[in-house]
Motif scaffolding. Structure first.
Motif, PDB file in Angstrom:
ATOM      1  N   GLU A   1     -24.836 -27.037   2.982  1.00 35.67           N
ATOM      2  CA  GLU A   1     -25.805 -28.028   2.516  1.00 35.67           C
ATOM      3  C   GLU A   1     -26.891 -28.312   3.557  1.00 35.67           C
ATOM      4  N   THR A   2     -26.498 -28.429   4.828  1.00 39.59           N
ATOM      5  CA  THR A   2     -27.490 -28.713   5.865  1.00 39.59           C
ATOM      6  C   THR A   2     -28.534 -27.602   5.914  1.00 39.59           C
TER       7      THR A   2
ATOM      8  N   LEU B   1     -32.561 -27.852   5.398  1.00 39.53           N
ATOM      9  CA  LEU B   1     -33.525 -27.344   6.386  1.00 39.53           C
ATOM     10  C   LEU B   1     -34.480 -26.341   5.744  1.00 39.53           C
TER      11      LEU B   1
ATOM     12  N   LEU C   1     -37.029 -28.346   3.983  1.00 41.57           N
ATOM     13  CA  LEU C   1     -37.927 -29.025   4.924  1.00 41.57           C
ATOM     14  C   LEU C   1     -38.901 -28.048   5.580  1.00 41.57           C
TER      15      LEU C   1
ATOM     16  N   SER D   1     -26.663 -33.817  -1.264  1.00 46.26           N
ATOM     17  CA  SER D   1     -25.973 -35.108  -1.375  1.00 46.26           C
ATOM     18  C   SER D   1     -26.966 -36.263  -1.388  1.00 46.26           C
TER      19      SER D   1
ATOM     20  N   ALA E   1     -26.875 -38.955   0.220  1.00 48.93           N
ATOM     21  CA  ALA E   1     -27.099 -39.510   1.562  1.00 48.93           C
ATOM     22  C   ALA E   1     -28.190 -38.774   2.325  1.00 48.93           C
ATOM     23  N   VAL E   2     -28.449 -37.531   1.972  1.00 46.82           N
ATOM     24  CA  VAL E   2     -29.441 -36.734   2.706  1.00 46.82           C
ATOM     25  C   VAL E   2     -30.835 -36.858   2.077  1.00 46.82           C
TER      26      VAL E   2
ATOM     27  N   ARG F   1     -15.913 -33.255   1.232  1.00 41.51           N
ATOM     28  CA  ARG F   1     -16.120 -34.449   2.064  1.00 41.51           C
ATOM     29  C   ARG F   1     -16.410 -35.685   1.219  1.00 41.51           C
TER      30      ARG F   1
END
Lengths: 538, 277
Positions: free
Chosen positions: A238-239, A243, A246, A258, A260-261, A378
């Motif tokens: 996911e990160t 990225l 972005l 998610s 939260a991101v 998570r």
């Protein structure tokens, strides 16, 4: 007294280079390194990131959400579903019930496949005959059991003759329509690797499971999509997906980030976050087979102890709707039911009445103890811990066990659980209620442990209502499903938690993209690629 | 010059390693008194907040206090690594001692078993065991011990092989001592130095292995404070709350570095070639 040395630029401090060739080499190296450090200029077209690869591009064999959604983009069906889960014509121009057991479809005029051949009623018949053919071995074959035969009336008209009235059939008629020569067992490989359909995008290449490229189809009945090329890339982490968005190396992620991101993505000027109420359904599953949870009062007490609102507000950042039923509020068959609501006092009263008094007052020994199974995901683990704390306040001790998904799912299928959380990806056809709560669908050896009534609810009255709904007219179905939802509200075989919103993160290179409530990719057919000439971000 | 004396005079690395070990053990033992919050405390309204005066290292998922979880995480690391090392050492020294002293078929059989276990990457085997048994502290200790004893077995066997023909062992044998007594009273005490060094190096290995298992969701049960679990939690929020992964990561790195330096110092102190340096 020390004398400060002159300060030279760094380049001046470097030792002299031995030759012109060496200087050229260093310059070239610097250029290469500089190019490597900058974000590469995106190629023409739109890049969509997926969390997992499709299992198949042949809709008859695709079982994963990504497989089905991509297959539908290449080869759509007679019908699709709007955001209220109503069937709407896709390749069909119209459809009607000729009788209780005959449904007629009229195809749009001038439909063609990507290879230029005409799409006719013969192709529709061949597709559904293949789905019902045991030799083909489609895992979806049983869904077409109520179909007796498919009749070609003329080139644009096809009729489905049913063995008995079966209202949920329309949900199954959204299956991808293939050219008749590819529908038989001999066409499986070709369709699986180089699919042909009549969808808005044409297959171009699938070099490995991580990359897939589609190009717009001029013959699409809705007009050629305004996207020059669609590249799908699988990015599991996911990160990394975030990225990539972005950095401008990706243009679209649907339901892959998610909540939260999302604030980090909202800050980026070249990205926008588009949401729509979704049809996914997250619930707390309960084992009704034995023990305290077989008592409806205990189940209702659990429901009164779980406060969904803070979970929706903080864990999901408001991108969900608290659920009272399996069907979302926007669904055509939804009926508002009283639900349970957060009421700890009522929970205490119900537990006392069920014979589970608080042994030593608040904070001491628990009234009851349960094991709560979840996957190692998570987010699911974090939610389970919040529920554990909420239930502990009501005197119910919970041990959270996070298991690898395969083990977890096998335990759920085999009934080896007390509590668990799971999610239905998209709830479209209300007959899903029959799958999930009819006593004939309790998992067991007779259905190869594939039944969806995993909590083993057995309510003959509910069974009768759900059976009747499969044979009723649309208006009658609405009434029957309302009755079923009220019955389920009283039985509480699962605790409805929330319906997650459909969330798309879209770059400024893609305009007019509106996510589907079901997370489908078909809205890409109406989206528009923005080129630098249009003022978009290159 | 004695080993203790050599160790005392050793470099800053030894002193740093010893200091880290002391801080780590102190933190682990007194975590409940040092922690500003309960490790079970959940506050969704403060989820992923940056460091403030109320939460010195910020908050993590579900609003947990990162400082509290870092302090309690030391306790989990201590429990898991201590028991894993003790169990591995007990098993490895026993089997290695038997193999070395008995020789012959027993030695062959035990050493081939060690070879088989060493052929699997330890962390993979531990992953398999915890995946089958489920996440719990006891299962993590079992998994790490199951994969960790082989090093001790090899080392003990080697030591016993070199020592068993020494005069004092021959003398003990001539006086009628049995194999058990010879192993326990004469051989193992003389092999203790290298084994102690091995244990010191195994400790950070066990800490990292526990963190790795927890990072993969197969270590401690959900909600149990653990550095690995906290880093796992933090990786999801690197862009919005980097502190969640940063602080437990620093604690983990410092502890492992400290124990490695301590192990180096012990090894040098036990090494007779360093005599007089």
């Amino acid at each position: 007294m020390d004398v400060l040395p002159d300060i030279h630029p760094v380049t001046d401090a470097m030792p002299p280079l031995p030759s012109r060739a060496a200087r050229v080499f260093v310059l070239a190296l610097a250029l290469v390194l500089d190019a490597g450090c900058r974000a590469p200029t995106p190629a023409a077209g739109v890049t969509v990131l997926l969390e997992a690869p499709p299992d198949s591009l042949d809709d008859r064999f695709a079982l994963t959400a990504h497989g089905q959604r991509l297959a539908q983009l290449i080869s759509p069906g007679l019908l699709t579903f709007d955001d209220a889960s109503r069937p709407v014509p896709q390749l069909a121009e119209s459809f009607r019930d000729v009788s209780a057991t005959v449904v007629e479809f009229i195809l749009r005029p001038g439909l063609t496949f990507h290879d230029g051949s005409a799409l006719t009623a013969e192709d529709v018949k061949a597709t559904f005959d293949s789905l019902r053919d045991p030799k083909l071995g489609s895992p979806k074959r049983e869904r077409y059991e109520p179909v007796d035969r498919v009749e070609v009336v003329d080139a644009r008209t096809v009729r489905f003759h049913l063995k008995r009235p079966y209202a949920p059939l329309l949900a199954e008629l959204s299956a991808a329509i293939l050219p008749s020569e590819r529908a038989g067992p001999g066409g499986i490989e070709a369709q699986g690797t180089h699919p042909v359909g009549a969808g808005p995008f044409r297959f171009e290449s699938w070099p490995d499971e991580e990359h897939l490229t589609l190009v717009p189809f001029e013959g699409w009945h809705g007009g050629k999509p305004a996207v020059s090329r669609l590249t799908f890339r699988v990015v599991r982490d996911e990160t990394t997906r975030v990225l990539e968005l972005l950095k401008g190396r990706a243009d679209l992620v649907v339901n892959g980030v998610s909540p939260a991101v999302l604030p980090a993505l909202r800050k980026a000027s070249h990205l926008r976050v588009v949401t729509k109420p979704g049809t996914g359904f997250t619930y707390l599953g309960i084992n009704l087979r034995e023990g305290p949870l077989a008592d409806v009062r205990v189940r209702q007490a659990l429901c009164h102890l779980i406060d969904v609102r803070p979970l929706v507000e903080h864990k999901l950042h408001g991108l969900a709707e608290p659920a009272s039923s399996m069907l979302p509020r926007e669904h055509w068959a939804f009926t508002a039911t009283p639900g349970c609501g957060y009421a700890p006092e009522e929970a205490a009263r119900l537990l006392d009445a069920a014979g589970y008094p608080d042994p030593d007052g608040p904070g001491g020994k628990p009234r009851l103890s349960f094991t709560f199974k979840t996957s190692t995901d998570r987010f699911r683990r974090a939610v389970a811990l919040v529920m554990k704390e909420q239930l502990a306040k009501g005197g119910i001790a919970v041990e959270v066990r996070a298991l690898e998904f395969g083990t977890f799912f096998e335990d759920v299928r085999r009934g080896r659980f007390e509590l668990f959380t799971l999610k239905w990806a998209a709830v479209m056809e209300p007959d899903l209620l029959r799958g999930a709560f009819h006593s004939a669908n309790v998992p067991g050896p007779e259905n190869h442990w594939g039944g969806f009534n995993r909590g083993a609810l057995k309510d003959p009255a509910l069974d009768r209502v759900l059976d009747a709904a499969t044979q009723a007219s649309r208006e009658e179905r609405r009434t029957l499903y309302a009755e079923a939802q009220r019955e389920l509200d009283a039985d509480m075989p699962v605790i409805p938690l929330w319906h997650e919103a459909s969330v798309a993160v879209v770059s400024s290179r893609l305009a007019d993209f509106e996510p589907s409530a079901h997370g489908l990719l078909l809205p890409l057919a109406k989206a528009r690629e923005v080129t630098p000439e249009d003022g978009g971000t290159p | 010059m004695s080993a203790v004396h050599r160790f005392r005079l050793h470099s800053w690395g030894a002193r740093f390693g010893l200091a880290v070990a002391c801080v780590w053990v102190f933190t682990a033992l007194f975590a409940p008194w040092l922690s500003p919050h309960s490790p079970d405390a959940i506050d969704l309204t403060r989820e992923l907040s940056p460091p403030t005066s109320g939460h010195l290292l910020g908050t993590g998922e579900n609003g947990i206090d990162v400082l509290t979880h870092v302090l309690y995480g030391a306790r989990v690391s201590l429990e898991v690594s201590f028991f894993a090392v003790v169990l591995s050492a007990a098993l490895g020294i026993t089997l290695g001692g038997i193999a070395g002293y008995a020789g012959g078929l027993v030695d062959e059989a035990l050493m081939r078993l060690v070879d088989v276990l060493l052929a699997f990457p330890g962390i993979l085997l531990a992953l398999f065991i915890t995946a089958v048994l489920g996440p719990s502290l006891a299962n993590v200790v079992f998994a790490l011990s199951f994969t960790g004893w082989t090093g001790y077995a090899r080392l003990t066997r080697g030591q016993v092989l070199t020592l068993r023909e020494r005069d004092y062992v021959q003398a003990a044998r001539a006086l009628g001592s049995g194999p058990g007594r010879i192993l326990v009273r004469h051989l193992l005490p003389n092999a203790a130095g290298p084994l102690l060094v091995q244990a010191t190096f195994a400790l950070p290995g066990a800490i990292v292995a526990e963190a790795s298992l927890s990072f993969l969701g197969l270590g401690v049960p959900p909600g149990t404070p653990s550095w690995g679990a906290l880093v796992d939690q933090g990786t999801q929020y690197l862009l919005v709350a980097p502190h969640v992964a940063l602080f437990p990561g620093i604690a983990l790195a410092l502890t492992v570095l400290g124990f490695n330096l301590l192990g180096d110092a012990l090894r040098d102190a036990m090494d007779p070639r360093h005599e007089g340096r």
